[in-house]
Enzyme design. Structure first.
Site, short mmCIF file in Angstrom:
data_model
loop_
_atom_site.label_atom_id
_atom_site.label_comp_id
_atom_site.label_asym_id
_atom_site.label_seq_id
_atom_site.Cartn_x
_atom_site.Cartn_y
_atom_site.Cartn_z
N GLY A 39 -42.54 -27.40 -60.87
CA GLY A 39 -41.77 -29.18 -61.64
C GLY A 39 -40.31 -29.08 -60.39
O GLY A 39 -39.87 -28.93 -59.58
N HIS A 40 -40.06 -30.67 -60.64
CA HIS A 40 -38.18 -30.83 -59.79
C HIS A 40 -37.25 -30.09 -59.58
O HIS A 40 -37.08 -30.18 -61.18
CB HIS A 40 -38.19 -31.96 -59.19
CG HIS A 40 -37.88 -32.90 -60.42
ND1 HIS A 40 -38.64 -33.18 -61.75
CD2 HIS A 40 -36.71 -33.22 -60.97
CE1 HIS A 40 -38.28 -33.90 -62.56
NE2 HIS A 40 -36.51 -33.40 -62.18
N ASN A 41 -36.44 -29.59 -59.08
CA ASN A 41 -35.52 -29.10 -58.97
C ASN A 41 -35.34 -27.69 -59.89
O ASN A 41 -34.55 -27.29 -60.28
CB ASN A 41 -34.39 -30.26 -60.54
CG ASN A 41 -33.84 -31.28 -59.28
OD1 ASN A 41 -33.95 -31.53 -58.31
ND2 ASN A 41 -33.60 -32.47 -60.63
#
Length: 359
Positions: A255-257
């Site tokens: 996922g993002h980050n």
């Protein structure tokens, strides 16, 4: 056993040469000139093959093998049939892999699926893209504006490298992979069908779901390998980072980050929710799901099919649904089984997840 249709081994080796390469001891030096032409598992090996034995579960295969030679520890060499040359070594599997890597360099990294040595006529390359000498681009690949690709890299058929992406040297981008908003180091292997750098899954609800702009990047450091079908979302306000030497299996969602440390191993179908952090040398079994914003400490191990909702301290082994220290989890399972059978007994005490000192 290996297929010569797809993999072309080096010329045959003598047992003396194999012993030198693997740092093994040939128990009968008089067999030093005996020739081995390939590798195989013990149950499929023939007189020209090298095998190895390390797990007592497969001792029957060892005792019945037709292999020409076997890498084995001193503990089990008496179980080797008389017709099999014995190569005594401390770690048979490491020695076997060393020899396999030596004779099958062609299997170490994907190459052009079409045997190409340059840029295919049907590839589409923007005039502002910069490709160093020795880059191979297979048919129907698309390389966008201001892309940079280092020497020795291979871009597979149908791959799309979007505007501004930087790819280092000696990388491989598999067929039908898409890469955008990403900076990629050297010696990175991205297998077919991966999608790197698409926007993360982030919405706020105000009567309707409103998309949150994702303006970060994906940073993939040197020597990373990413399996087929894996997706890596770019960061929202900061970058998604995959650390040096990390190996990711097929069909993993990052996922993002997310920040993944160095030399981690992530098995197939894991799901890493946004903004979590894996330390260095973390190992995740298949189908592990990890909650967002948690921290998995350096050297932690998570058993397959676990659901992790809380941070895991460094060096601990957790598992279960929801995940907890493995010894506590096992004791709880045993307690439940006893209750199901109508047994009695006090509930097991909690465990901190750290291995006991056996010294």
């Amino acid at each position: 056993m290996t297929s010569t249709l797809f993999f072309k081994p080096r010329p045959s080796s003598t047992l003396a040469e194999i012993a030198a390469l693997t740092k093994a001891e040939l128990v009968d030096p008089s067999q030093g000139d005996r020739v081995i032409s390939g590798i195989a598992s013990l149950d499929e090996a023939g007189p020209m093959h090298l095998g190895f034995f390390e797990n007592i579960k497969y001792v029957a295969e060892l005792e019945q093998t037709h292999a020409g030679a076997c890498l084995v520890t001193q503990r089990y060499e008496t179980r080797v049939p008389p017709h099999v040359a014995v190569l005594r070594v401390k770690s048979p599997v490491q020695a076997f892999v060393a020899y396999a890597r030596h004779i099958h360099e062609d299997a170490m990294r994907p190459m052009s699926g079409f045997g190409g040595t340059g840029i295919a006529p049907s590839a589409v390359i923007h005039p502002s893209a910069r490709l160093e000498d020795g880059v191979i681009v297979d048919p129907l690949a698309v390389i966008g504006p201001d892309v940079e690709i280092g020497a020795g890299s291979v871009i597979g058929a149908g791959a799309v490298i979007a505007s501004g992406v930087k790819i280092g040297r000696d990388c491989n981008v598999g067929a039908n992979t898409t890469i955008q908003f990403s900076l990629i180091g050297n010696n990175v292997l991205i297998h077919p069908g991966c999608h790197i750098g698409q926007d993360g899954f982030r919405f706020i609800f105000a009567r309707t779901h409103q998309k949150v702009p994702q303006v970060g990047r994906v940073i993939i450091q040197n020597d990373v390998e990413i399996g087929s079908g894996t997706t890596v979302d770019r960061g929202g306000l900061r970058d998604t980072v995959i650390g040096e030497g990390t190996k990711i299996d097929n069909q993993v969602q990052v996922g993002h980050n997310v920040t993944i440390g160095r030399h981690c191993v992530i098995a197939a179908q894991c799901g890493l929710a946004g903004s979590l952090t894996l330390g260095d040398n973390v190992a995740l079994g298949a189908k592990v799901g990890i909650n967002n914003h948690v921290m998995i400490g350096d050297g932690a191990q998570i058993t397959a099919m676990s659901a992790v909702k809380d941070s895991v301290p460094a060096g601990e082994r957790w598992g279960g649904y929801f995940a907890k220290p493995t010894k506590q989890w096992f004791r709880e399972i045993i307690a439940v089984e006893r209750l199901m059978r109508g047994g009695a007994g006090a509930a097991p005490k909690a465990d901190d997840g750290k291995d006991e000192d056996r010294g």
